[in-house]
Structure formats: structure tokens, C-alpha cells
Design a protein around this motif. Structure first.
Motif, PDB file in Angstrom:
ATOM      1  N   SER A 126      -8.545  54.144  49.767  1.00 25.79           N
ATOM      2  CA  SER A 126      -9.155  55.455  49.884  1.00 25.79           C
ATOM      3  C   SER A 126     -10.591  55.298  49.412  1.00 25.79           C
TER       4      SER A 126
ATOM      5  N   ARG B 175      -5.336  59.686  40.523  1.00 21.54           N
ATOM      6  CA  ARG B 175      -5.369  60.872  39.647  1.00 21.54           C
ATOM      7  C   ARG B 175      -6.607  60.866  38.757  1.00 21.54           C
TER       8      ARG B 175
ATOM      9  N   GLY C 281     -13.697  64.237  39.614  1.00 23.25           N
ATOM     10  CA  GLY C 281     -14.416  64.954  40.662  1.00 23.25           C
ATOM     11  C   GLY C 281     -14.688  64.173  41.932  1.00 23.25           C
ATOM     12  N   PHE C 282     -14.085  63.019  42.088  1.00 22.90           N
ATOM     13  CA  PHE C 282     -14.260  62.248  43.324  1.00 22.90           C
ATOM     14  C   PHE C 282     -13.448  62.880  44.448  1.00 22.90           C
ATOM     15  N   GLN C 283     -13.981  62.765  45.669  1.00 17.44           N
ATOM     16  CA  GLN C 283     -13.278  63.238  46.853  1.00 17.44           C
ATOM     17  C   GLN C 283     -13.212  62.113  47.875  1.00 17.44           C
ATOM     18  N   GLU C 284     -12.115  62.093  48.625  1.00 17.34           N
ATOM     19  CA  GLU C 284     -11.979  61.070  49.656  1.00 17.34           C
ATOM     20  C   GLU C 284     -12.933  61.362  50.811  1.00 17.34           C
ATOM     21  N   VAL C 285     -13.659  60.319  51.226  1.00 22.55           N
ATOM     22  CA  VAL C 285     -14.575  60.436  52.363  1.00 22.55           C
ATOM     23  C   VAL C 285     -14.139  59.524  53.508  1.00 22.55           C
TER      24      VAL C 285
ATOM     25  N   THR D 165     -20.023  56.138  44.511  1.00 25.85           N
ATOM     26  CA  THR D 165     -18.936  55.813  45.435  1.00 25.85           C
ATOM     27  C   THR D 165     -18.047  54.721  44.849  1.00 25.85           C
TER      28      THR D 165
ATOM     29  N   LYS E  48     -18.656  60.974  44.865  1.00 27.67           N
ATOM     30  CA  LYS E  48     -18.897  62.083  43.942  1.00 27.67           C
ATOM     31  C   LYS E  48     -20.399  62.281  43.826  1.00 27.67           C
TER      32      LYS E  48
ATOM     33  N   HIS F 246      -9.522  59.440  39.287  1.00 27.29           N
ATOM     34  CA  HIS F 246     -10.733  59.734  40.062  1.00 27.29           C
ATOM     35  C   HIS F 246     -10.786  61.200  40.493  1.00 27.29           C
ATOM     36  N   GLN F 247      -9.657  61.778  40.810  1.00 32.37           N
ATOM     37  CA  GLN F 247      -9.634  63.209  41.137  1.00 32.37           C
ATOM     38  C   GLN F 247     -10.062  64.037  39.934  1.00 32.37           C
TER      39      GLN F 247
ATOM     40  N   LEU G  65     -13.947  56.852  48.147  1.00 36.44           N
ATOM     41  CA  LEU G  65     -14.212  58.063  47.371  1.00 36.44           C
ATOM     42  C   LEU G  65     -15.703  58.208  47.075  1.00 36.44           C
TER      43      LEU G  65
END
Length: 184
Positions: A160, A138, A144-148, A124, A164, A140-141, A162
Motif C-alpha cells: 500500500s 494501523r 494521518g497517512f492515506q493510501e494513494v 510518502t 501524508k 500509519h493511519q 501511502l
């Protein structure tokens, strides 16, 4: 760097001054620290890693496991929602070494340690939305990180949050391994 792959090492006390300089030069993307603050964070960190070449710190990162005495509102946000995770509190790269793979190598080293240590499978972190940090989002995207979630960490600072899931991936010919060295 003298070779194609960043040299990753455990952060030791002799490099704290360089790390502090890099950290504070990267504010507000990472929070500014005093020397005492940095020593405290390193003492309680799960991982304190650096990219180093010819005795020059080029980048560093600090992670934390659940249950440490750390009052960061972002760390607390993850602690309130997840039982087991690794929180990447800060990563910073010295300006002459940006865009040369140091950040990605540090993330890869943290993920490798998570797999080896079996500490957690959830990595995280957070990225500033206000003030904006689009390059970090960009990056982190791509990893493979996603916003939680999102939160206002302090007045005027919106982040944000994040996450993964880290799992073993069979290396391919395009995978760039990192090389680890020890300063001991």
C-alpha cells in the motif's frame, strides 16, 4: 530508555552495524540489506536518523528526496507521480524497544525536519499488504497517512503506497516533543 522521550540523533558510521542488525531482524517488513547496501542508502539519504540510548541504537529511519540514484520500485512509483516529496524508505525498531514511542518519535523528527528545511510538504512511504503488516497499517493511519495506490513491488510482495501532507500544527499540552541530541 533513561527518560520519557526518545533521543533522536543523526545516524553516524559507528552505528551502522547495529542498524544493519535491526534492519535485517525486521525483514520482511523492511527489505533485508547487506552492509554495502546500507552504506549506499545512508550516503544518498536525505535523513538518516536513529533513536539511541546509552550507545545502543533502538530504532532508525532513512528518507530520500526526489532525484537520487535509488532503484526501489516503491521510490520510483512516487517519483513518477510526484515532483516534490520525501520518501521514508525504511523505519525499523529493535524488538525490545517496540511500542515505546520510538517509531512515532522518528516520524515526528522527519516531519520537523521537513518543516524546518522546507524540502517538501508530502511525506510518502509504503506498507506491506502481502505479506500482511496490519500493525504498520494501523500505525500509519493513526499518523494521518492515506493510501494513494498499491503495487506489486516484486513477485508476492504487494504494498500500500501511502502519503501524508505535513504542515505546522500548533503544539498543545498533549503534544510530546522529541529531544534531539548530537553525537559530534
Amino acid at each position: 530508555m533513561t527518560d520519557a522521550h526518545p533521543n533522536i540523533s543523526v545516524l553516524t558510521a559507528q552505528y551502522l552495524d547495529q542498524v544493519l542488525t535491526i534492519n535485517n531482524a525486521n525483514a520482511p517488513a523492511v527489505g533485508a540489506l547487506t552492509a554495502t547496501d546500507l552504506e549506499y542508502l545512508v550516503r544518498y539519504s536525505l535523513h538518516a536518523l536513529m533513536v539511541i540510548d546509552d550507545d545502543e541504537v533502538q530504532a532508525f529511519c532513512l528518507t530520500f528526496a526526489p532525484g537520487v540514484p535509488y532503484s526501489s520500485p516503491n521510490y520510483r512509483w512516487f517519483s513518477d507521480r510526484y515532483e516534490n516529496f520525501v520518501y521514508l524508505d525504511r523505519i525499523a525498531v529493535a524488538s525490545p524497544h517496540r511500542n515505546n514511542g520510538c517509531g512515532a518519535a522518528l516520524y515526528a523528527a522527519v516531519e520537523q525536519r521537513m518543516l524546518e528545511e522546507k524540502t517538501a510538504s508530502l511525506l510518502t512511504c509504503e506498507v506491506n499488504l502481502q505479506p500482511p503488516n496490519p500493525g504498520s497499517l494501523r500505525f500509519h493511519q493513526r499518523l494521518g497517512f492515506q493510501e494513494v495506490g498499491q503495487q506489486e513491488s516484486k513477485p508476492g510482495l504487494i504494498v500500500s503506497l501511502l502519503a501524508k501532507h505535513v504542515h505546522y500544527v500548533q503544539p498543545t499540552s498533549s503534544t510530546r516533543p522529541f529531544r534531539e541530541t548530537s553525537l559530534d
